[in-house]
Design an enzyme around this catalytic site. Structure first.
Site, short mmCIF file in Angstrom:
data_model
loop_
_atom_site.label_atom_id
_atom_site.label_comp_id
_atom_site.label_asym_id
_atom_site.label_seq_id
_atom_site.Cartn_x
_atom_site.Cartn_y
_atom_site.Cartn_z
N SER A 176 0.52 -11.74 31.02
CA SER A 176 1.64 -12.11 30.16
C SER A 176 1.07 -12.81 28.93
CB SER A 176 2.63 -12.99 30.92
OG SER A 176 3.73 -13.33 30.11
N TYR A 212 7.94 -8.29 21.20
CA TYR A 212 6.68 -8.48 21.92
C TYR A 212 6.78 -9.67 22.88
CZ TYR A 212 1.92 -9.77 23.02
OH TYR A 212 0.78 -10.12 23.71
N LYS A 216 6.82 -9.96 27.23
CA LYS A 216 5.99 -10.82 28.07
C LYS A 216 6.84 -11.72 28.97
CE LYS A 216 2.14 -9.15 26.80
NZ LYS A 216 1.34 -8.38 27.80
#
Length: 350
Positions: A176, A212, A216
């Site tokens: 992550s 983005y 994560k």
């Protein structure tokens, strides 16, 4: 519960991370996304520890061949000896569900060690400046960073469970980012969305940075939901890791933009940035070090367990996470018919 802290970030970036060691000679390790940066460094470390198998995936055959040669050269392993033969590299492109299914098919049919799998590390990730759709119809970062990663994790789950033992559970590690702390900032009013996945896939939903960091956060949620459904005691320790702020090639697909190129250049020389080798150490720590039970369902950064985003502990965050799991499994079940049976056989429904 936690929020992003600049002071904590600086302290962690300056921290000297331990390089794990131990006997992995009986283990089979699969590492996704290994041709550059953190993934390559992790693959080199794994191979140097001489497990039965370390499989490092790349997007295509050419990269696979090059990556295997680099790993053998840097570890000094002879490709003709047992240790060298145990270093493999298969193609896997997470931007295509067909590639994920093909990898799973090949693993079932051809894998060394009778489909033994003790460690699965999903490191592949991408950042795209421009909104880009895959041939499957999904925004590229959402598919690569989350959907395909989740699909392959589910497809590999039976092998991880089969290879587990009471004193040495298998490990499932998703990479992550500290960016996940900012992943919830576009989730206002989510309870009114008819579909989470369709909403975040829409080009108008948010910009590239927001998508983005959201991808994560989705990884962290997926692991937490998966861990909650695995048996107790668990046969698979599932966790997410943050490699830290590293001089990696994450922005290589967006470097045509002048401001992204400048950011990448600054990142390469920033005094707080880690080398890819340093960044790989938290991946190794989560994969083979420490007391695994302490990692289960958790988020690791700087080779230690840290609190995840505070959003995950709010009523809204919990509801979002549960809906996300349901939608994700429903979608993956349509993509690959093996998913429903794997979920039914290996995960609790409560």
């Amino acid at each position: 519960m936690a929020r992003f802290s600049v002071i904590q970030f600086i302290r962690e970036q300056w921290k000297t991370l331990p390089l794990c060691s131990g006997d992995v000679s009986s283990k089979a390790i699969v590492l996704i996304g290994s041709n550059v940066g953190i993934g390559l460094e992790a693959a080199v470390h794994f191979a140097g520890m001489k497990p039965k198998l370390v499989m490092a995936t790349c997007r295509d055959e050419k990269k696979c061949k090059c990556t295997r040669e680099v790993i053998l050269e840097r570890t000094g392993l002879d490709k003709n000896t047992e240790d060298g033969i145990g270093v493999a590299s298969w193609p896997l492109d997470l931007s295509a569900f067909d590639s994920v299914r093909a990898f799973a098919d090949r693993f079932a049919a051809e894998a060394l060690l009778d489909t033994q799998l003790n460690v699965f590390v999903a490191n592949a990730g991408v950042y795209m400046q421009d909104y880009t759709k895959t041939t499957d119809g999904w925004e590229l970062m959402i598919q690569v960073n989350y959907l395909s990663t989740a699909l392959l994790s589910i497809l590999m789950l039976p092998y991880l469970i089969r290879s587990s033992s009471s004193d040495s559970p298998s490990r499932l590690v998703l990479v992550s980012s500290l960016g996940h702390y900012a992943g919830s900032r576009k989730l206002n009013g989510v309870e009114k969305w008819s579909s989470i996945l369709d909403t975040i896939n829409d080009e108008k939903f948010c910009g590239s940075i927001d998508r983005y960091v959201l991808s994560k956060l989705l990884d962290v949620m997926f692991i937490r939901e998966l861990a909650a459904r695995l048996p107790d005691p668990t046969p698979v320790v599932a966790c997410t890791v943050n490699p830290g702020f590293c001089r990696s090639r994450l922005f290589r697909d967006a470097e045509t933009k002048w401001y992204t190129w400048i950011f990448s250049l600054c990142m390469s020389y920033a005094p707080l940035s880690r080398s890819p080798e340093e960044g790989s150490r938290t991946l190794l720590h989560a994969a083979i070090d420490g007391e695994g039970d302490a990692f289960h369902g958790r988020y690791l950064s700087g080779c230690e367990v840290l609190e995840e985003s505070s959003y995950l502990f709010t009523p809204e965050g919990k509801a979002f996470s549960g809906r996300l799991w349901t939608e994700t499994i429903d979608l993956l079940s349509k993509i690959d018919s093996r998913v429903p049976e794997i979920v039914k056989k290996n995960l609790r429904v409560d």
